[in-house]
Each structure stands twice: as C-alpha cells, then as structure tokens.
Design a protein around this motif. Structure first.
Motif, PDB file in Angstrom:
ATOM      1  N   TYR A  80      43.921  63.019  47.982  1.00 46.74           N
ATOM      2  CA  TYR A  80      43.661  62.605  49.355  1.00 46.74           C
ATOM      3  C   TYR A  80      43.682  61.081  49.419  1.00 46.74           C
ATOM      4  O   TYR A  80      42.634  60.420  49.413  1.00 46.74           O
ATOM      5  CB  TYR A  80      42.323  63.164  49.840  1.00 46.74           C
ATOM      6  CG  TYR A  80      42.316  64.677  49.902  1.00 46.74           C
ATOM      7  CD1 TYR A  80      43.167  65.351  50.778  1.00 46.74           C
ATOM      8  CD2 TYR A  80      41.492  65.429  49.078  1.00 46.74           C
ATOM      9  CE1 TYR A  80      43.188  66.738  50.833  1.00 46.74           C
ATOM     10  CE2 TYR A  80      41.505  66.821  49.142  1.00 46.74           C
ATOM     11  CZ  TYR A  80      42.365  67.466  50.021  1.00 46.74           C
ATOM     12  OH  TYR A  80      42.389  68.842  50.078  1.00 46.74           O
ATOM     13  N   SER A  81      44.869  60.535  49.488  1.00 48.25           N
ATOM     14  CA  SER A  81      45.028  59.078  49.464  1.00 48.25           C
ATOM     15  C   SER A  81      44.403  58.417  50.686  1.00 48.25           C
ATOM     16  O   SER A  81      44.101  57.217  50.659  1.00 48.25           O
ATOM     17  CB  SER A  81      46.510  58.710  49.365  1.00 48.25           C
ATOM     18  OG  SER A  81      47.255  59.325  50.399  1.00 48.25           O
ATOM     19  N   GLU A  82      44.199  59.183  51.764  1.00 49.58           N
ATOM     20  CA  GLU A  82      43.599  58.609  52.968  1.00 49.58           C
ATOM     21  C   GLU A  82      42.140  58.212  52.761  1.00 49.58           C
ATOM     22  O   GLU A  82      41.565  57.492  53.577  1.00 49.58           O
ATOM     23  CB  GLU A  82      43.728  59.574  54.146  1.00 49.58           C
ATOM     24  CG  GLU A  82      43.063  60.924  53.946  1.00 49.58           C
ATOM     25  CD  GLU A  82      43.999  61.984  53.405  1.00 49.58           C
ATOM     26  OE1 GLU A  82      43.911  63.141  53.857  1.00 49.58           O
ATOM     27  OE2 GLU A  82      44.819  61.669  52.519  1.00 49.58           O
ATOM     28  N   LEU A  83      41.530  58.668  51.682  1.00 51.06           N
ATOM     29  CA  LEU A  83      40.150  58.280  51.403  1.00 51.06           C
ATOM     30  C   LEU A  83      40.046  56.863  50.844  1.00 51.06           C
ATOM     31  O   LEU A  83      38.972  56.267  50.833  1.00 51.06           O
ATOM     32  CB  LEU A  83      39.528  59.246  50.388  1.00 51.06           C
ATOM     33  CG  LEU A  83      39.456  60.714  50.775  1.00 51.06           C
ATOM     34  CD1 LEU A  83      38.867  61.529  49.628  1.00 51.06           C
ATOM     35  CD2 LEU A  83      38.644  60.903  52.038  1.00 51.06           C
ATOM     36  N   PHE A  84      41.148  56.322  50.369  1.00 54.73           N
ATOM     37  CA  PHE A  84      41.173  55.043  49.655  1.00 54.73           C
ATOM     38  C   PHE A  84      40.730  53.900  50.566  1.00 54.73           C
ATOM     39  O   PHE A  84      41.124  53.830  51.727  1.00 54.73           O
ATOM     40  CB  PHE A  84      42.589  54.804  49.155  1.00 54.73           C
ATOM     41  CG  PHE A  84      42.713  53.771  48.069  1.00 54.73           C
ATOM     42  CD1 PHE A  84      42.113  53.969  46.845  1.00 54.73           C
ATOM     43  CD2 PHE A  84      43.445  52.618  48.277  1.00 54.73           C
ATOM     44  CE1 PHE A  84      42.252  53.031  45.830  1.00 54.73           C
ATOM     45  CE2 PHE A  84      43.593  51.676  47.273  1.00 54.73           C
ATOM     46  CZ  PHE A  84      42.992  51.876  46.044  1.00 54.73           C
ATOM     47  N   ARG A  85      39.914  52.989  50.034  1.00 57.36           N
ATOM     48  CA  ARG A  85      39.355  51.898  50.843  1.00 57.36           C
ATOM     49  C   ARG A  85      39.620  50.507  50.256  1.00 57.36           C
ATOM     50  O   ARG A  85      38.977  49.546  50.674  1.00 57.36           O
ATOM     51  CB  ARG A  85      37.840  52.083  50.995  1.00 57.36           C
ATOM     52  CG  ARG A  85      37.427  53.218  51.911  1.00 57.36           C
ATOM     53  CD  ARG A  85      35.925  53.292  52.020  1.00 57.36           C
ATOM     54  NE  ARG A  85      35.484  54.364  52.891  1.00 57.36           N
ATOM     55  CZ  ARG A  85      35.183  54.209  54.174  1.00 57.36           C
ATOM     56  NH1 ARG A  85      35.287  53.033  54.733  1.00 57.36           N
ATOM     57  NH2 ARG A  85      34.778  55.235  54.898  1.00 57.36           N
ATOM     58  N   LEU A  86      40.513  50.397  49.302  1.00 57.33           N
ATOM     59  CA  LEU A  86      40.721  49.111  48.641  1.00 57.33           C
ATOM     60  C   LEU A  86      42.013  48.476  49.126  1.00 57.33           C
ATOM     61  O   LEU A  86      43.109  48.972  48.860  1.00 57.33           O
ATOM     62  CB  LEU A  86      40.762  49.326  47.122  1.00 57.33           C
ATOM     63  CG  LEU A  86      40.730  48.085  46.236  1.00 57.33           C
ATOM     64  CD1 LEU A  86      39.490  47.237  46.515  1.00 57.33           C
ATOM     65  CD2 LEU A  86      40.752  48.496  44.768  1.00 57.33           C
ATOM     66  N   GLY A  94      48.948  62.241  45.035  1.00 55.43           N
ATOM     67  CA  GLY A  94      49.389  63.050  43.909  1.00 55.43           C
ATOM     68  C   GLY A  94      48.342  64.051  43.497  1.00 55.43           C
ATOM     69  O   GLY A  94      47.137  63.806  43.645  1.00 55.43           O
ATOM     70  N   ASP A  95      48.807  65.188  42.996  1.00 50.99           N
ATOM     71  CA  ASP A  95      47.936  66.274  42.562  1.00 50.99           C
ATOM     72  C   ASP A  95      47.866  66.277  41.042  1.00 50.99           C
ATOM     73  O   ASP A  95      48.882  66.448  40.365  1.00 50.99           O
ATOM     74  CB  ASP A  95      48.492  67.606  43.077  1.00 50.99           C
ATOM     75  CG  ASP A  95      47.559  68.778  42.815  1.00 50.99           C
ATOM     76  OD1 ASP A  95      46.573  68.604  42.065  1.00 50.99           O
ATOM     77  OD2 ASP A  95      47.826  69.876  43.338  1.00 50.99           O
ATOM     78  N   LEU A  96      46.681  66.091  40.502  1.00 53.05           N
ATOM     79  CA  LEU A  96      46.494  66.045  39.057  1.00 53.05           C
ATOM     80  C   LEU A  96      46.860  67.368  38.401  1.00 53.05           C
ATOM     81  O   LEU A  96      47.140  67.413  37.204  1.00 53.05           O
ATOM     82  CB  LEU A  96      45.036  65.681  38.747  1.00 53.05           C
ATOM     83  CG  LEU A  96      44.685  65.202  37.340  1.00 53.05           C
ATOM     84  CD1 LEU A  96      45.489  63.966  36.962  1.00 53.05           C
ATOM     85  CD2 LEU A  96      43.194  64.902  37.250  1.00 53.05           C
ATOM     86  N   ALA A  97      46.887  68.440  39.172  1.00 52.86           N
ATOM     87  CA  ALA A  97      47.286  69.744  38.638  1.00 52.86           C
ATOM     88  C   ALA A  97      48.789  69.963  38.737  1.00 52.86           C
ATOM     89  O   ALA A  97      49.284  71.036  38.376  1.00 52.86           O
ATOM     90  CB  ALA A  97      46.560  70.864  39.377  1.00 52.86           C
TER      91      ALA A  97
END
Length: 269
Positions: A80-86, A94-97
């Motif tokens: 969920y890249s939309e959570l990123f705040r930096l 990307g999905d780690l699985a």
C-alpha cells in the motif's frame, strides 16, 4: 499558480480524511513497530559500508527516514504505497508475496521488518530477497517472536499467542473499517518463528550473522524458574541432538528471553 493550501495537500505527509481512519491527518512518518526494533536494526547496519538499501515493507517510511540520516541510498516498497509519508524518496507498489518491481541484484541491503507474518507466501519472499540482493548482500528481517517463554506459555494456556489471536467477525469488521479495506496492514496471517526463518534463509543461500531482540521485557524475571528448567534440559540433551534440533539457539536470550520481536541479520553467500 498553486496556492500554499493546494501545495500542502500534494505533500505525502498529508493524508485525506477518507484515508484509513487510524492513519489520516497531516504529519510525517511514524513507526508502527514495537519500541526498540528500529534502534536495533540501525545498530546492526551502522558499522557497515554505505550502499543501496531496499526497505520493504516500508509502511509510512519511518525506518527509511532513519536510514537516509545514516547515509544509505534508500528505495522503498509497500503493498500500500499510498500510506507512505516521506517526501523526496522513491516509493513503489509491490507485494512481498509476489515479484517486486526491481531488477535482480539491485541492492546491497534489504530491510524487511514485520512483513512476513502478514503475507500468504513467506517462502516466495525469501526467493525475492535472494534475487534482489547482490552477492554478499545483507538482509535484516524481523517477525513477532512467537517462541519466547511468555508466548510459549500463552500458547499452552490459551491456544494462541499475543500476535496471532483469533479473528472474530466483529474483530475483522473493525480492522476492515480502521484500515479502509487494507486489512493486511494489521492482520497477522502466518505465525513464523526462528525455526522457519532459519530454514528458509539457509535454503536460499543466506548465512546468519546474528540474532537479536528488539528490547528486554520488564517482566522476564517472572519466568526465570521455567527458563532455568528449559536450559537445564538443553544441557542434558546429547550434543548431536542439540546440533540437529538447534537446541542451544532455541534456548538463547534473543529467542527464549526475547522481546516482542525477533530480528535476524544474514548475508547472501
């Protein structure tokens, strides 16, 4: 021309009201991990040469922010890249699985904290770590420690550990609301302990360099009689069986007397 107000809304630190309710608002990245985890990881990495590092899952980017301050060249990835705040840092979805959106051999380091327990296919994640790292690259991973003495007792008494509780319909509905449908942010789907971590690391060509805990727990003295008994049994176990069953490692401080999180530093051979 953008006004100060519209410019502010484009920054990653501002999340709208319809963002996951627990994560909305205007602020920089914060760590959602247990206290001591990031500090321990930074102590592991600080003496090492600087290089390109992938932080996945990165969450809001709190660890990435610390890694930048230490001089690492940081890339970030999350389901969920939309959570990123930096601001000013590359972020990819990307999905780690699955297969992450990077070329093979792209990184000198990978940090993957508190991610494996959230995914359906931890073995695939280890294959990705191997693919993405350069030869002799460093991997630092962490998961909730389900094998410390407190969690072993909870499993015995209640049938579940602190980090892997039963999920009732009510619990799932609350998570679904709080996370705006991004349930993987919170749900722990796969209990994975030292044994499984070591197996998958060695299977994929990694050599363990160190095992750590996030921090000591204040109530550990309550369990000392049981810890002493477990360690006595370990000493009485024949040497070959101790080696075959990793008896000494399982009775070590980071595992048996660990905090909430176990951290493993390894190198790709």
């Amino acid at each position: 021309m953008a006004t100060a107000e519209t410019a502010a809304t484009t920054t990653r630190t501002v999340k709208p009201a319809d963002h996951p309710p627990l994560l909305a608002g205007d602020r920089g990245p914060i760590a959602v991990s247990r206290p001591g985890l990031h500090e321990t990881v930074l102590k592991i990495l600080k003496p090492l040469p600087r290089g390109v590092i992938l932080d996945c899952p990165t969450g809001e980017g709190a660890l990435a922010q610390d890694l930048l301050a230490e001089g690492f060249d940081v890339r970030c990835c999350d389901l969920y890249s939309e959570l990123f705040r930096l601001d000013g840092v590359e972020i990819k979805r990307g999905d780690l699985a699955g297969t992450l959106p990077y070329a093979s051999g792209s990184f000198d380091y990978i940090t993957s904290l508190d991610g494996l327990e959230h995914i359906d296919s931890p073995p695939q994640a280890f294959r990705e770590y191997r693919r993405l790292l350069k030869p002799s690259g460093h991997l630092v991973i962490s998961v909730p420690n389900i094998m410390n003495i407190e969690e072993r007792l909870k499993w015995l008494l209640f049938g579940y550990t602190s980090h892997f509780k039963p999920l009732s319909e009510h619990s799932k509905a609350k998570i679904h609301y709080d996370c705006a449908g991004m349930d993987e942010i919170v749900v722990h789907a796969n209990p994975i302990g030292y044994n499984e971590l070591r197996y998958y690391l060695e299977k994929n060509g990694f050599a363990i360099q160190g095992v750590y805990r996030d921090r000591k727990k204040g109530n550990q003295w309550l369990y000392w009689p049981l810890v002493a008994f477990i360690r006595l049994l370990a000493k009485l176990t024949p040497e070959k069986r101790r080696k075959d069953r990793w008896t000494d490692e399982l009775a070590s401080d980071p595992v048996l007397l660990g905090g909430n999180t176990i951290i493993i530093h390894s190198i790709l051979k």
